[in-house]
Design an enzyme around this catalytic site. Structure first.
Site, PDB file in Angstrom:
ATOM      1  N   ARG A 211      28.066  13.131 -36.958  1.00  0.00           N
ATOM      2  CA  ARG A 211      28.245  12.005 -37.497  1.00  0.00           C
ATOM      3  C   ARG A 211      27.380  11.875 -38.670  1.00  0.00           C
ATOM      4  O   ARG A 211      27.501  10.826 -39.627  1.00  0.00           O
ATOM      5  CB  ARG A 211      27.680  10.768 -36.615  1.00  0.00           C
ATOM      6  CG  ARG A 211      28.772  10.396 -35.541  1.00  0.00           C
ATOM      7  CD  ARG A 211      28.455   9.565 -34.555  1.00  0.00           C
ATOM      8  NE  ARG A 211      27.315  10.484 -33.523  1.00  0.00           N
ATOM      9  CZ  ARG A 211      26.784  10.056 -32.670  1.00  0.00           C
ATOM     10  NH1 ARG A 211      26.979   8.703 -32.060  1.00  0.00           N
ATOM     11  NH2 ARG A 211      25.670  10.508 -31.906  1.00  0.00           N
TER      12      ARG A 211
ATOM     13  N   ARG B 292      37.111  11.974 -37.447  1.00  0.00           N
ATOM     14  CA  ARG B 292      36.965  11.535 -36.152  1.00  0.00           C
ATOM     15  C   ARG B 292      37.867   9.975 -35.945  1.00  0.00           C
ATOM     16  O   ARG B 292      38.354   9.717 -35.030  1.00  0.00           O
ATOM     17  CB  ARG B 292      35.546  10.917 -35.917  1.00  0.00           C
ATOM     18  CG  ARG B 292      35.169  10.702 -34.505  1.00  0.00           C
ATOM     19  CD  ARG B 292      33.826   9.951 -34.436  1.00  0.00           C
ATOM     20  NE  ARG B 292      33.553   9.958 -32.892  1.00  0.00           N
ATOM     21  CZ  ARG B 292      34.197   8.924 -32.098  1.00  0.00           C
ATOM     22  NH1 ARG B 292      35.082   8.257 -32.778  1.00  0.00           N
ATOM     23  NH2 ARG B 292      33.692   8.730 -30.895  1.00  0.00           N
TER      24      ARG B 292
HETATM   25  O1  CP3 Z   1      27.505  20.381 -33.703  1.00  0.00           O
HETATM   26  C1  CP3 Z   1      27.507  20.890 -32.478  1.00  0.00           C
HETATM   27  O2  CP3 Z   1      26.427  21.047 -32.029  1.00  0.00           O
HETATM   28  C2  CP3 Z   1      28.678  21.085 -31.566  1.00  0.00           C
HETATM   29  C3  CP3 Z   1      29.111  20.115 -30.795  1.00  0.00           C
HETATM   30  C4  CP3 Z   1      28.274  19.553 -29.632  1.00  0.00           C
HETATM   31  C5  CP3 Z   1      28.629  18.097 -29.506  1.00  0.00           C
HETATM   32  N1  CP3 Z   1      27.645  17.973 -28.117  1.00  0.00           N
HETATM   33  C6  CP3 Z   1      29.293  17.227 -29.994  1.00  0.00           C
HETATM   34  C7  CP3 Z   1      29.129  15.517 -29.919  1.00  0.00           C
HETATM   35  C8  CP3 Z   1      27.442  20.161 -28.663  1.00  0.00           C
HETATM   36  C9  CP3 Z   1      26.754  21.516 -28.728  1.00  0.00           C
HETATM   37  C10 CP3 Z   1      27.063  19.033 -27.741  1.00  0.00           C
HETATM   38  C11 CP3 Z   1      26.273  19.330 -26.658  1.00  0.00           C
HETATM   39  C12 CP3 Z   1      26.021  18.244 -25.919  1.00  0.00           C
HETATM   40  N2  CP3 Z   1      26.546  17.081 -25.278  1.00  0.00           N
HETATM   41  C13 CP3 Z   1      24.648  18.146 -25.216  1.00  0.00           C
HETATM   42  C14 CP3 Z   1      23.841  19.001 -25.022  1.00  0.00           C
HETATM   43  C15 CP3 Z   1      22.767  19.056 -26.175  1.00  0.00           C
HETATM   44  C16 CP3 Z   1      21.606  17.899 -26.565  1.00  0.00           C
HETATM   45  O3  CP3 Z   1      22.125  17.172 -27.807  1.00  0.00           O
HETATM   46  O4  CP3 Z   1      21.001  17.573 -25.824  1.00  0.00           O
HETATM   47  C17 CP3 Z   1      24.706  16.869 -24.233  1.00  0.00           C
HETATM   48  C18 CP3 Z   1      23.591  16.462 -23.500  1.00  0.00           C
HETATM   49  C19 CP3 Z   1      26.056  16.216 -24.488  1.00  0.00           C
HETATM   50  C20 CP3 Z   1      26.528  15.039 -23.864  1.00  0.00           C
HETATM   51  C21 CP3 Z   1      26.773  13.878 -24.958  1.00  0.00           C
HETATM   52  N3  CP3 Z   1      27.893  13.961 -25.843  1.00  0.00           N
HETATM   53  C22 CP3 Z   1      26.159  12.549 -25.046  1.00  0.00           C
HETATM   54  C23 CP3 Z   1      24.978  12.250 -24.296  1.00  0.00           C
HETATM   55  C24 CP3 Z   1      26.965  11.932 -26.134  1.00  0.00           C
HETATM   56  C25 CP3 Z   1      26.541  11.040 -26.548  1.00  0.00           C
HETATM   57  C26 CP3 Z   1      25.403  10.717 -27.425  1.00  0.00           C
HETATM   58  C27 CP3 Z   1      25.589  10.783 -28.883  1.00  0.00           C
HETATM   59  O5  CP3 Z   1      25.133  11.766 -29.407  1.00  0.00           O
HETATM   60  O6  CP3 Z   1      26.559  10.415 -29.575  1.00  0.00           O
HETATM   61  C28 CP3 Z   1      27.874  12.971 -26.678  1.00  0.00           C
HETATM   62  C29 CP3 Z   1      28.856  12.712 -27.713  1.00  0.00           C
HETATM   63  C30 CP3 Z   1      28.884  13.826 -28.682  1.00  0.00           C
HETATM   64  N4  CP3 Z   1      28.851  15.076 -28.522  1.00  0.00           N
HETATM   65  C31 CP3 Z   1      29.036  13.528 -30.145  1.00  0.00           C
HETATM   66  C32 CP3 Z   1      29.157  14.655 -30.877  1.00  0.00           C
HETATM   67  C33 CP3 Z   1      29.443  15.143 -32.320  1.00  0.00           C
HETATM   68  C34 CP3 Z   1      29.058  11.982 -30.759  1.00  0.00           C
HETATM   69  C35 CP3 Z   1      30.402  11.540 -30.656  1.00  0.00           C
HETATM   70  C36 CP3 Z   1      30.994  10.666 -31.479  1.00  0.00           C
HETATM   71  O7  CP3 Z   1      31.367  11.336 -32.604  1.00  0.00           O
HETATM   72  O8  CP3 Z   1      30.844   9.590 -31.415  1.00  0.00           O
END
Ligand code: CP3
Length: 343
Positions: A30, A39
């Site tokens: 984001r 998105r």
């Molecule tokens: O660029 C990258 O790193 C590749 C994509 C990636 C995402 N999530 C995309 C994402 C990766 C490697 C992850 C890993 C992930 N997802 C983890 C482990 C790494 C960390 O950050 O601790 C965890 C715990 C998750 C679970 C998760 N996904 C949560 C808790 C959330 C909500 C919180 C947030 O940041 O919005 C997500 C959503 C998420 N995953 C987004 C993205 C780009 C945001 C979604 C959106 O566009 O609204």
């Protein structure tokens, strides 16, 4: 260019590379206006993960803008519970929501039968990115570690200290092991297919590894991640594996000493001088710039980036953050960080 001449792969193979290769956890996301635009039209975060054309585009966006040394597959750790049959949704601004699994009966409903059918679009994303990767950049596939994925499956959302998952793991370890074993099997399959599709290295995210006592960390964080890594390497001996057991601090040297682990991601609370002494002899060190300092900027940004580069210059190092980049991060700060690291 073959994999081994790429800076990221060289560092993962134990070479000292100067300047260190750089990529950022959550680099596709984001904070990028081009991500927010895509998105918007994808209609929901999971739709974006399962749309190979758009997911490949989002994976490559940060490389086009910043020239990072690696692309990380755009997906999420929660596609595994989804593929096992658990209901998973992402509400805008609220994070993930899952129908919580709290006992053996709910666990028995999950199955690997539709695993590859559900994850197929993600393998196609990997193929598309591999075919379109800028020269010199490597493609990292990833999955969540069983413990971290289990915390979301059991709690049903993000949580501060994971009371239900911990109560299950600590109070009924043999029952909880059934869930962990299922996740080991599914995650191994998932990663093997990512490598087959073109991933050149794998990262296993254990974001909540730091909340368990040592005996439970050994059983539910270290052992399952080592097992996944061993099984992947049985099929692909040369594929480097990065583990990120966030918050594992003093357990890291022992974790890193496992032969199947090539690199360790260190969070921002780990002293890089200590990591050079205790971890680099066993594994490549990746990390540990604080994402809040990247947000804050100022003179400290350059100063602390150079300090990390210097602390880890005596061994294999990959520059990265200590956790994911925050959505509010100014793009100019990312440019300054890359300039500081590359000199
Ligand atoms: O660029 C990258 O790193 C590749 C994509 C990636 C995402 N999530 C995309 C994402 C990766 C490697 C992850 C890993 C992930 N997802 C983890 C482990 C790494 C960390 O950050 O601790 C965890 C715990 C998750 C679970 C998760 N996904 C949560 C808790 C959330 C909500 C919180 C947030 O940041 O919005 C997500 C959503 C998420 N995953 C987004 C993205 C780009 C945001 C979604 C959106 O566009 O609204």
């Amino acid at each position: 260019m073959n994999s081994s001449s790429k800076p990221l792969i060289a560092a993962l193979n134990g070479d000292r590379v100067g300047p260190p290769p750089i990529w950022l956890m959550r680099q596709a996301g984001r904070y990028l206006p081009e991500y927010r635009a895509l998105r918007e039209v994808a209609g929901g975060f999971l739709n974006l993960c399962y749309d190979p054309e758009k997911a490949a585009e989002v994976t490559l966006q940060p490389l086009r803008r910043f020239g990072f040394d690696a692309a990380i597959l755009f997906s999420d750790i929660l596609v595994i519970p989804h593929a096992l049959g658990q209901k998973v949704t992402f509400e805008a601004g609220e994070g993930p929501r899952l129908d919580p699994i709290r006992d053996g009966a709910a666990l028995a409903e999950l199955s690997m039968n539709n695993l590859h059918q559900s994850l197929g679009p993600i393998y196609e994303t990997v193929e598309r990115v591999a075919a379109d990767l800028p020269a010199g950049a490597a493609l990292i596939g990833f999955a969540g570690a069983p413990w971290t994925v289990a915390t979301y499956m059991v709690e049903g959302s993000s949580s501060r200290d994971y009371p239900n998952a911990k109560a299950w793991a600590l109070g009924n370890p043999d029952g909880f092991q059934v869930l962990v074993d299922l996740l080991v099997d599914a995650t191994t399959e998932y990663l093997l297919h990512q490598v087959k599709a073109g991933a050149e290295a794998l990262q296993i995210f254990d974001t909540w590894a730091g909340v368990l006592p040592k005996y439970a960390f050994d059983r539910f964080c270290a052992a399952p991640v080592w097992k996944i890594a061993r099984r992947v390497k049985a099929a692909y001996p040369d594929i480097p594996i990065i583990a990120f057991p966030r918050g594992a601090s003093l357990y890291l040297p022992e974790f890193a000493a496992a032969p199947e682990i090539d690199a360790i991601g260190i969070d921002y609370a780990v002293d890089p001088i200590w990591a050079a002494r205790e971890i680099q002899p066993h594994a490549t060190v990746q990390g540990n710039f604080d994402p809040i300092l990247l947000l804050a900027g100022g003179d400290q940004l350059e100063r602390r980036a150079v300090e990390i580069v210097e602390a880890l210059a005596g061994g294999p190092h990959i520059f990265n953050l200590g956790h994911g980049i925050l959505p509010q991060t100014p793009l100019e700060h990312v440019e300054r960080l890359i300039k500081a690291v590359r000199g």
